[in-house]
Write a protein that holds these residues in place. Structure first.
Motif, PDB file in Angstrom:
ATOM      1  N   THR A 141      36.045 -19.962  -8.859  1.00 47.75           N
ATOM      2  CA  THR A 141      36.614 -19.732  -7.525  1.00 47.75           C
ATOM      3  C   THR A 141      35.542 -19.942  -6.458  1.00 47.75           C
ATOM      4  O   THR A 141      35.788 -20.596  -5.438  1.00 47.75           O
ATOM      5  CB  THR A 141      37.161 -18.278  -7.435  1.00 47.75           C
ATOM      6  OG1 THR A 141      37.998 -18.052  -8.560  1.00 47.75           O
ATOM      7  CG2 THR A 141      37.939 -18.048  -6.159  1.00 47.75           C
ATOM      8  N   GLU A 142      34.350 -19.401  -6.706  1.00 50.29           N
ATOM      9  CA  GLU A 142      33.248 -19.581  -5.747  1.00 50.29           C
ATOM     10  C   GLU A 142      32.844 -21.061  -5.666  1.00 50.29           C
ATOM     11  O   GLU A 142      32.530 -21.562  -4.586  1.00 50.29           O
ATOM     12  CB  GLU A 142      32.036 -18.749  -6.176  1.00 50.29           C
ATOM     13  CG  GLU A 142      32.242 -17.248  -6.083  1.00 50.29           C
ATOM     14  CD  GLU A 142      31.054 -16.469  -6.657  1.00 50.29           C
ATOM     15  OE1 GLU A 142      30.508 -15.617  -5.951  1.00 50.29           O
ATOM     16  OE2 GLU A 142      30.683 -16.710  -7.828  1.00 50.29           O
ATOM     17  N   ILE A 189      25.537 -12.831 -10.204  1.00 51.21           N
ATOM     18  CA  ILE A 189      26.975 -12.504 -10.318  1.00 51.21           C
ATOM     19  C   ILE A 189      27.181 -11.061  -9.854  1.00 51.21           C
ATOM     20  O   ILE A 189      28.160 -10.751  -9.170  1.00 51.21           O
ATOM     21  CB  ILE A 189      27.478 -12.699 -11.769  1.00 51.21           C
ATOM     22  CG1 ILE A 189      27.155 -14.118 -12.254  1.00 51.21           C
ATOM     23  CG2 ILE A 189      28.979 -12.423 -11.865  1.00 51.21           C
ATOM     24  CD1 ILE A 189      27.466 -14.377 -13.715  1.00 51.21           C
ATOM     25  N   SER A 219      31.281 -18.273 -10.050  1.00 43.79           N
ATOM     26  CA  SER A 219      32.584 -18.398 -10.716  1.00 43.79           C
ATOM     27  C   SER A 219      33.257 -19.677 -10.249  1.00 43.79           C
ATOM     28  O   SER A 219      32.862 -20.272  -9.233  1.00 43.79           O
ATOM     29  CB  SER A 219      33.458 -17.195 -10.374  1.00 43.79           C
ATOM     30  OG  SER A 219      33.937 -17.298  -9.049  1.00 43.79           O
ATOM     31  N   LEU A 258      34.878 -10.329 -11.296  1.00 48.58           N
ATOM     32  CA  LEU A 258      34.532 -10.634  -9.902  1.00 48.58           C
ATOM     33  C   LEU A 258      35.747 -11.196  -9.151  1.00 48.58           C
ATOM     34  O   LEU A 258      36.115 -10.699  -8.083  1.00 48.58           O
ATOM     35  CB  LEU A 258      33.381 -11.650  -9.902  1.00 48.58           C
ATOM     36  CG  LEU A 258      33.007 -12.313  -8.581  1.00 48.58           C
ATOM     37  CD1 LEU A 258      32.408 -11.283  -7.630  1.00 48.58           C
ATOM     38  CD2 LEU A 258      31.992 -13.437  -8.803  1.00 48.58           C
ATOM     39  N   ASP A 259      36.360 -12.237  -9.718  1.00 50.52           N
ATOM     40  CA  ASP A 259      37.441 -12.918  -8.990  1.00 50.52           C
ATOM     41  C   ASP A 259      38.713 -12.082  -8.902  1.00 50.52           C
ATOM     42  O   ASP A 259      39.524 -12.285  -8.005  1.00 50.52           O
ATOM     43  CB  ASP A 259      37.738 -14.282  -9.640  1.00 50.52           C
ATOM     44  CG  ASP A 259      36.615 -15.284  -9.377  1.00 50.52           C
ATOM     45  OD1 ASP A 259      35.842 -15.056  -8.425  1.00 50.52           O
ATOM     46  OD2 ASP A 259      36.512 -16.275 -10.120  1.00 50.52           O
ATOM     47  N   TYR A 275      32.914 -13.303 -14.378  1.00 50.87           N
ATOM     48  CA  TYR A 275      33.658 -14.080 -13.360  1.00 50.87           C
ATOM     49  C   TYR A 275      35.069 -13.509 -13.188  1.00 50.87           C
ATOM     50  O   TYR A 275      35.591 -13.446 -12.076  1.00 50.87           O
ATOM     51  CB  TYR A 275      33.766 -15.550 -13.758  1.00 50.87           C
ATOM     52  CG  TYR A 275      32.476 -16.344 -13.718  1.00 50.87           C
ATOM     53  CD1 TYR A 275      31.384 -15.920 -12.955  1.00 50.87           C
ATOM     54  CD2 TYR A 275      32.351 -17.532 -14.433  1.00 50.87           C
ATOM     55  CE1 TYR A 275      30.213 -16.665 -12.921  1.00 50.87           C
ATOM     56  CE2 TYR A 275      31.178 -18.288 -14.394  1.00 50.87           C
ATOM     57  CZ  TYR A 275      30.114 -17.844 -13.648  1.00 50.87           C
ATOM     58  OH  TYR A 275      28.953 -18.586 -13.614  1.00 50.87           O
ATOM     59  N   SER A 323      27.162 -10.945  -6.080  1.00 46.04           N
ATOM     60  CA  SER A 323      28.469 -11.359  -5.528  1.00 46.04           C
ATOM     61  C   SER A 323      29.465 -10.217  -5.624  1.00 46.04           C
ATOM     62  O   SER A 323      30.230  -9.959  -4.685  1.00 46.04           O
ATOM     63  CB  SER A 323      29.028 -12.562  -6.291  1.00 46.04           C
ATOM     64  OG  SER A 323      28.182 -13.664  -6.144  1.00 46.04           O
ATOM     65  N   THR A 328      25.394 -19.748 -11.723  1.00 42.12           N
ATOM     66  CA  THR A 328      25.994 -18.421 -11.913  1.00 42.12           C
ATOM     67  C   THR A 328      27.004 -18.156 -10.808  1.00 42.12           C
ATOM     68  O   THR A 328      26.978 -17.130 -10.146  1.00 42.12           O
ATOM     69  CB  THR A 328      24.909 -17.328 -11.912  1.00 42.12           C
ATOM     70  OG1 THR A 328      24.015 -17.583 -10.820  1.00 42.12           O
ATOM     71  CG2 THR A 328      24.133 -17.309 -13.204  1.00 42.12           C
TER      72      THR A 328
END
Lengths: 297, 268
Positions: free
Chosen positions: B118-119, A162, B116, A137-138, A134, A165, B114
């Motif tokens: 933020t998502e 993930i 984050s 990703l973020d 995460y 994304s 799954t």
């Protein structure tokens, strides 16, 4: 802070950090993230990173910088000895969310190294693996798409969403998404998460319909290879984000300054000669594109 | 009850517990002053269970390993859900308010999700904006996710427990926060108002009157003086310009959002 806060409560363990030396801040931060400090939370089950992010803006510039440095140090310690935290995933997740909230992009280098170390990464409990991914990703880690696709091969299959994304966030990453989608398990929960990932990406591309159409086409074209649940989610998403044919063609034609109508007519004629009907699916835009490019060459 | 319970402990335990509770009461930290006041005003536990909590606290203090605040936390966490269980029929509809960031983290960390945080926050905002038109897949993610962590604090509509408890409250962050007696918010925080049925695949939810053990170090808890009450009541924050009334308060164990009611609301 909000109106009803009693004046006496304006002071708390976070604001009291002001003026403390770096070592004190570092020690305090670790304790706080482990849930061992009484933080000014809104509700009892709030995680420690949230009140810190809410209140740190009240601190002096120097203390704020010390907090960021302390967060960075704790991330580096975790990456150096990832196994040391054992099942203490709450601490790891709170630390990485805090680093994200602080915008500490430099942690992506450390986390990339950790995630690339297959042996070490595989031993982490799943909540910690999720927290690391995460953060990468973020923080939009500038890693090559191959990093994500290779990672997808070693991760438990359901975590592949993930990776999807992350690939969609990257320039051209959508081209390799299909190979990850093929690995996703045939589970409704995974399909739901995938739908949201695809949807959020499509919404972020709303202003660029040609780009959105390319992503939709590429992902949809491999749908027969996906498991049933995954295929269903992809079809629903593609249906929802279908770019109207006229607009897509218009945008494409404007971009290339070439009128695709004759080519479409050619396909119609060609199909008619074979006694078939040429169905103009969204895929046909890609086909037209290939023909125009071939012509131009 | 506190004075009686403290004197019922062994002399060493009495010294340790009363010494620490007094230290907090007269200390510099306003939060621990209030926790101390709440310990001394506790009525929701039976006498025996309150003694059990204080004995555990004394044991932690005498071990001398952790700071007193940590000792209190450890004692509380091993004595939760000891308050009176709400008799049937329990409220049909419950509600909780939480910062959107906290709810996003709860969803993100839930098994089987799954996305984050933020998502997840983007997802919550989209579901809020779309209202009844939200996609079933988006709603299912919320239904699979946890509604709270460890101990879930909930309110209900005292006059008609089948109604959404937020129907009787003004839909602004400050007024919801005032009525529910929530902690420190910033002006940019958004609260998400979650309402859910008490019946689910778990059957009928076990609801308990909150005690000082669930409140733990959360100083915004307010014990109800009536020891026979079935449930707690919030203490509205000062100032309370709309003269909002205290709201009923219960606690229950972690559940998923399978019984969530939509639409959910965001207030700021």
């Amino acid at each position: 802070m909000g109106e009803p806060t009693e004046p006496a409560f304006e002071e708390n363990v976070i604001t009291q950090l002001d003026g403390e030396g770096y070592d004190v801040v570092l020690k305090w931060l670790e304790k706080a993230l482990r849930g061992q400090e009484t933080l000014p939370v809104v509700v009892p089950d709030e995680t420690p990173d949230q009140p810190i992010l809410r209140w740190e803006r009240k601190l002096s510039k120097m203390t704020r910088e010390d907090l960021r440095e302390a967060a960075l140090t704790l991330v580096k310690r975790f990456v150096k000895n990832p196994g040391e935290e054992g099942d203490n995933s709450g601490y790891v997740a709170a630390l990485l969310r805090l680093a994200k909230g602080f915008g500490l992009e430099e942690i992506t280098t450390d986390l990339h190294r950790l995630a690339s170390n297959k042996d070490a990464f595989a031993t982490l409990p799943e909540p910690q693996v999720k927290a690391v991914l995460y953060a990468l990703l973020d923080l939009n880690a500038p890693v090559p798409p191959e990093f994500w696709t290779q990672l997808a091969e070693t991760l438990p299959d359901h975590l592949g969403v993930i990776v999807v994304s992350a690939l969609l966030e990257q320039e051209g990453g959508y081209r390799t998404v299909a190979q990850v989608l093929k690995r996703l398990p045939d589970e409704e929960a995974v399909a739901d998460s995938l739908y949201v990932a695809l949807d959020q990406h499509a919404l972020s591309q709303a202003a660029n319909e040609a780009a959105k159409a390319r992503v939709v086409e590429t992902i949809q074209s491999a749908a027969p290879d996906y498991h049933a649940e995954i295929r269903k989610a992809v079809e629903e998403w593609a249906e929802e984000h279908a770019v109207p044919r006229e607009r897509e063609t218009q945008e494409f034609a404007t971009k290339k300054s070439i009128d695709p109508t004759p080519l479409l007519a050619f396909f119609d004629k060609d199909a008619a000669e074979r006694g078939e009907v040429f169905v103009r699916k969204r895929m046909s835009a890609k086909l037209v594109s290939q023909h125009i490019e071939a012509e131009a060459a | 009850m506190y004075s009686r319970a403290v004197t019922a402990l062994s002399p060493d335990q009495t010294t340790l517990v009363s010494g620490q509770v007094t230290a907090w009461e007269t200390g510099a930290c306003p939060r621990w002053r209030r926790v101390s006041a709440n310990i001394q005003a506790e009525t929701a536990l039976t006498f025996d269970l309150f003694c059990q909590l204080l004995e555990k606290f004394a044991g932690e203090l005498s071990a001398g390993v952790d700071a007193p605040e940590e000792c209190w936390r450890n004692a509380c966490r091993s004595n939760q859900f000891n308050g009176r269980r709400l008799p049937d029929p329990i409220p049909e509809c419950l509600g909780r308010a939480t910062p959107i960031s906290n709810y996003a983290i709860l969803i993100s960390e839930s098994p089987g999700v799954t996305k984050s945080d933020t998502e997840c926050e983007k997802l919550i905002r989209k579901i809020d904006m779309k209202g009844p038109a939200a996609h079933p897949r988006e709603l299912r993610i919320l239904r699979r996710a946890r509604l709270g962590r460890y101990v879930v604090w909930a309110t209900f509509n005292e006059a008609d427990s089948s109604r959404n408890p937020f129907d009787v409250l003004p839909r602004t962050r400050e007024e919801v926060r005032t009525a529910l007696g929530l902690g420190d918010c910033s002006e940019t925080d958004k609260l998400v108002l979650l309402s859910y049925r008490s019946m689910g695949s778990w059957g009928s939810l076990e609801l308990f009157r909150p005690t000082i053990a669930e409140a733990d170090q959360y100083c915004w808890y307010s014990p109800v003086a009536d020891s026979s009450a079935d449930y707690g009541m919030t203490r509205p924050l000062d100032p309370n310009p709309s003269a909002l009334l205290p709201q009923p308060e219960v606690v229950h164990r972690e559940i998923t959002g399978e019984a969530l009611l939509f639409p959910l609301y965001l207030v700021d």
